[in-house]
Design an enzyme around this catalytic site. Structure first.
Site, PDB file in Angstrom:
ATOM      1  N   THR A 183       1.255  10.796  16.583  1.00 39.41           N
ATOM      2  CA  THR A 183       2.422   9.989  16.931  1.00 39.41           C
ATOM      3  C   THR A 183       3.528  10.835  17.576  1.00 39.41           C
ATOM      4  OG1 THR A 183       1.977   8.452  15.135  1.00 39.41           O
ATOM      5  CG2 THR A 183       4.213   8.475  16.000  1.00 39.41           C
ATOM      6  N   GLY A 222       2.917  13.954   8.757  1.00 35.02           N
ATOM      7  CA  GLY A 222       2.791  14.295   7.349  1.00 35.02           C
ATOM      8  C   GLY A 222       2.284  15.713   7.152  1.00 35.02           C
ATOM      9  N   ARG A 362       7.794 -12.559 -21.742  1.00 37.51           N
ATOM     10  CA  ARG A 362       9.164 -13.061 -21.708  1.00 37.51           C
ATOM     11  C   ARG A 362       9.198 -14.557 -22.003  1.00 37.51           C
ATOM     12  NH1 ARG A 362      14.342 -11.654 -19.673  1.00 37.51           N
ATOM     13  NH2 ARG A 362      15.678 -13.367 -20.359  1.00 37.51           N
ATOM     14  N   THR A 470       2.928  -0.232   9.064  1.00 30.99           N
ATOM     15  CA  THR A 470       3.211   0.419  10.350  1.00 30.99           C
ATOM     16  C   THR A 470       2.233   1.533  10.681  1.00 30.99           C
ATOM     17  OG1 THR A 470       5.563  -0.085  10.104  1.00 30.99           O
ATOM     18  CG2 THR A 470       4.977   1.637  11.682  1.00 30.99           C
ATOM     19  N   GLU A 472      -1.092   4.047  10.839  1.00 31.52           N
ATOM     20  CA  GLU A 472      -2.497   3.742  11.148  1.00 31.52           C
ATOM     21  C   GLU A 472      -2.626   2.472  11.990  1.00 31.52           C
ATOM     22  OE1 GLU A 472      -5.221   5.578  10.646  1.00 31.52           O
ATOM     23  OE2 GLU A 472      -3.987   7.152   9.810  1.00 31.52           O
ATOM     24  N   ASP A 474       0.362  -0.418  13.953  1.00 30.26           N
ATOM     25  CA  ASP A 474       1.285  -1.497  13.618  1.00 30.26           C
ATOM     26  C   ASP A 474       0.513  -2.794  13.408  1.00 30.26           C
ATOM     27  OD1 ASP A 474       4.214  -2.699  13.837  1.00 30.26           O
ATOM     28  OD2 ASP A 474       2.902  -3.929  15.093  1.00 30.26           O
TER      29      ASP A 474
END
Length: 690
Positions: A183, A222, A362, A470, A472, A474
């Site tokens: 990218t 990354g 709850r 997003t 790998e 969009d």
């Protein structure tokens, strides 16, 4: 076939209903052949019973988790035994990054898990490891994916034996931490538009890597900001031509580029690295930006499986064109999408488990002078969570099937299977991650104020998972790929060509799905008919086929005046809906197969109930489409709605067993409100009460 009587809970007591009952009696005397009762129909009727199903959560869990639960349990047990490696609720970016690296080192060096070995020899087990790691900390799952799927996978899949011999062990044991530098600041989804350049210098037998402008800076990489020592850099390969052109552009190729010194960890000359900074989520992953200024690398650092450069600068490839080489390169990197689809379902399992366990715990309001009821007893809460639980099961089986297909593809390299996995991974990644992102907010809301507490994890899960939509690819771009593939299959159908496996229903039954709806079956509203898997799958496929035919007609019409690009843009929303409809059809088909293959009767009955809810909820959500083409008459639409609500109630009755079957230990879910015992006591202790 037995037809529902006048006492059916789906009939209103009115004069028009009496006419409808007479009509159904006539149908009873002339039954449709495909609805004759058999063993499978008998199961469908048994699961319609009004009593609560008895579900063996252990048996169901065994069927769900399959043969690789041992390796996942090994990951879970390692972190349970090493609390210092568990991610705290509050942690700084820098500390989180170091902890994430220590977590990965612990799995590899201490627990003895070797992910790259499984990438090559057992991809199904590899994805099981990534899923378990991501359940512990999503940053860990992504960092593992960067190291082994992306950096390691690019070397193994795009390189040749010399690269495997040189780098395999170092990648596997983390001595060679690396990055996947695809990218750029100005280019993400459009990989063919990348601007980084790799120019061959025949004098020195080297490639020179350059970033020609700021838009070409590698971004969001990354492992780059702190830990990476190598990067697989995607760049335009340019060769000198010794004529007036100067250089020849051979398209995008991948190169191994060292970025830091192996001993000192200092950034190497010509390379500029900056930290992308604090992110919305996944702060355990050190994303960085890379700029290259005349960085020289040996010619052998070209990952040359699909294209090579000789010592004298000549280019050779087994593939005839730039587009073919580019397609083959990206096709080898499809594992990232497969992993994201699979891991997204894991996030959905965790969030559904937390929300449903809390909803069973709850209590809120109730009848006068009686105990309060659990919030999951409210129909509105069932409407929020039970179809989501059904979808979680549906996605589990669909992505498990995708992982198995991917493993088969890596072994066989069958071209038809490669195309099938490429399209299916694009569609499932887009559809599942979008659904999970929306569901995380619904789960948080379903837990009220306690869902807002960071310790109960919805915030971190939502923030960490959000980027799944997003990277790998969009999601909107991926859905367009699916739509384009569908249109190609549609064209082949009418030319008599072969279709990819996933689209077999278009080949086998397209004419049936495009015919006019049967006015008789359009009015059938009995529970046995609505829960017939053939009716459900036919409805899904009918919608997809109608959307495919209508968008093909629209594209042909608009292309005459707007051109192909303009026509595509004019029909874009239609195309996205088509892609989603197709993926839903595939998901339902795999869910039905999983139900039929389940060996345990109680688990099979539970899965049939959940599958019916998934199918009918989807049909009801798009009931307008079915009504507009008279596929479903008004009375049948009403019956579908009522049955969907009732099935939500029945799934609520076994909701505990269904989430227990995910088999997520408390130390993995970690949210105090999701503890299987003593939830409130642990919650109060967390904030300081004794």
């Amino acid at each position: 076939m037995q037809i529902p009587t006048s006492k059916s809970k789906f009939n209103d007591k009115s004069e028009t209903e009496a006419e409808r009952r007479i009509e159904r009696l006539i149908l009873h005397l002339n039954p449709n052949p495909h609805l004759v009762r058999n063993t499978w129909n008998q199961l469908e009727m048994e699961t319609c019973s009004r009593g609560k199903l008895i579900v063996d959560a252990i048996s169901l869990s065994g069927y769900m988790r399959g043969k690789h639960r041992d390796i996942q349990d090994k990951v879970f047990e390692y972190f349970n035994a090493n609390p210092h490696l568990q991610t705290p609720v509050e942690i700084s970016k820098d500390n989180h990054r170091q902890l994430c690296m220590n977590q990965l080192l612990g799995l590899v060096k201490e627990a003895g898990i070797k992910p790259l070995h499984y990438v090559v020899h057992d991809p199904v087990k590899y994805f099981a490891i990534v899923e378990a790691a991501g359940s512990v900390d999503m940053s860990l799952g992504i960092k593992m994916g960067v190291q082994y799927s992306l950096w390691g996978g690019s070397v193994l899949n795009l390189g040749t034996q010399k690269h495997k011999d040189k780098y395999f062990d170092g990648i596997d044991n983390l001595e060679y931490p690396g990055c996947f530098a695809m990218t750029e600041l100005h280019h993400g989804s459009n990989v063919q538009g990348l601007q980084t350049v790799a120019t061959f210098d025949p004098i020195t037998d080297e490639f020179v890597i350059d970033t020609p402008n700021d838009g070409a800076i590698k971004w969001w990489i990354g492992n780059a900001a702190v830990h990476g020592k190598f990067a697989t850099v995607f760049a335009r390969l340019k060769l000198p031509t010794y004529d007036t052109k100067g250089v020849s552009d051979m398209g995008v190729h991948a190169f191994i580029v060292p970025i830091r010194d192996m001993k000192t960890h200092q950034t190497l000359p010509g390379i500029e690295i900056h930290d992308c900074g604090h992110k919305v989520g996944l702060n355990g992953v050190d994303n960085g930006a890379l700029r290259f200024r005349s960085v020289r690398i040996p010619r052998d650092n070209l990952l040359n499986r699909f294209g090579d450069v000789s010592r004298d600068g000549k280019y050779t490839s087994s593939l005839p064109s730039v587009n073919k080489r580019f397609g083959a390169t990206l096709g080898e990197l499809v594992g990232g999408r497969v992993g994201l689809s699979y891991s997204s379902v894991s996030v959905l399992k965790i969030s559904a488990t937390i929300a449903i366990r809390y909803s069973l715990l709850r209590q809120q309001f109730g009848p006068p002078n009686q105990p309060e009821v659990t919030i999951l007893d409210y129909q509105s809460h069932q409407h929020k969570l039970m179809p989501m639980l059904a979808s979680t099961y549906a996605f589990h089986f669909a992505t498990t099937n995708l992982v198995e297909k991917y493993a088969q593809m890596k072994k066989s390299h069958d071209e038809e299977l490669v195309a099938d996995v490429h399209a299916l991974s694009a569609g499932l990644k887009a559809y599942v991650t979008s659904y999970t992102a929306k569901s995380l907010s619904i789960c948080r809301e379903g837990c009220g104020g306690h869902g807002y507490a960071a310790v109960n994890r919805f915030g971190s899960l939502r923030n960490d998972h959000d980027i799944f939509q997003t990277f790998e690819g969009d999601n909107t771009v991926l859905l367009q790929q699916v739509a384009a593939d569908l249109l190609k299959q549609y064209q082949r159908k009418f030319k008599g060509g072969t279709l990819a496996v996933t689209w077999n229903y278009l080949r086998d039954s397209m004419n049936t799905y495009l015919s006019q709806p049967n006015p008789v079956t359009a009015r059938w509203e009995g529970e046995d008919h609505l829960r017939d898997s053939k009716f459900q799958l036919d409805a899904f496929r009918y919608r997809t086929s109608r959307l495919l035919q209508s968008v093909a007609v629209r594209l042909r019409k608009h292309s005459k005046s707007l051109g192909d690009f303009g026509a595509w843009n004019r029909c874009l929303n239609h195309l996205l809906t088509l892609a989603e409809s197709h993926i839903e059809s595939v998901v339902l088909a795999k869910f039905i197969e999983a139900v039929q293959s389940c060996p345990d009767p109680s688990s099979q009955a539970a899965l049939k109930l959940v599958c019916d809810l998934y199918a009918l909820d989807r049909i009801w959500n798009d009931i307008g489409t079915y009504r507009n083409v008279d596929y479903v008459a008004p009375n049948k639409a009403k019956a579908i709605h009522k049955l969907t609500e009732y099935l939500s109630f029945q799934v609520r009755n076994i909701a505990k067993e269904l989430v227990d079957a995910f088999d997520l230990p408390d130390h993995v879910t970690r949210a105090p409100i999701a503890k299987q015992s003593g939830a409130y006591s642990q919650y109060t202790q967390y904030v300081g009460f004794e």
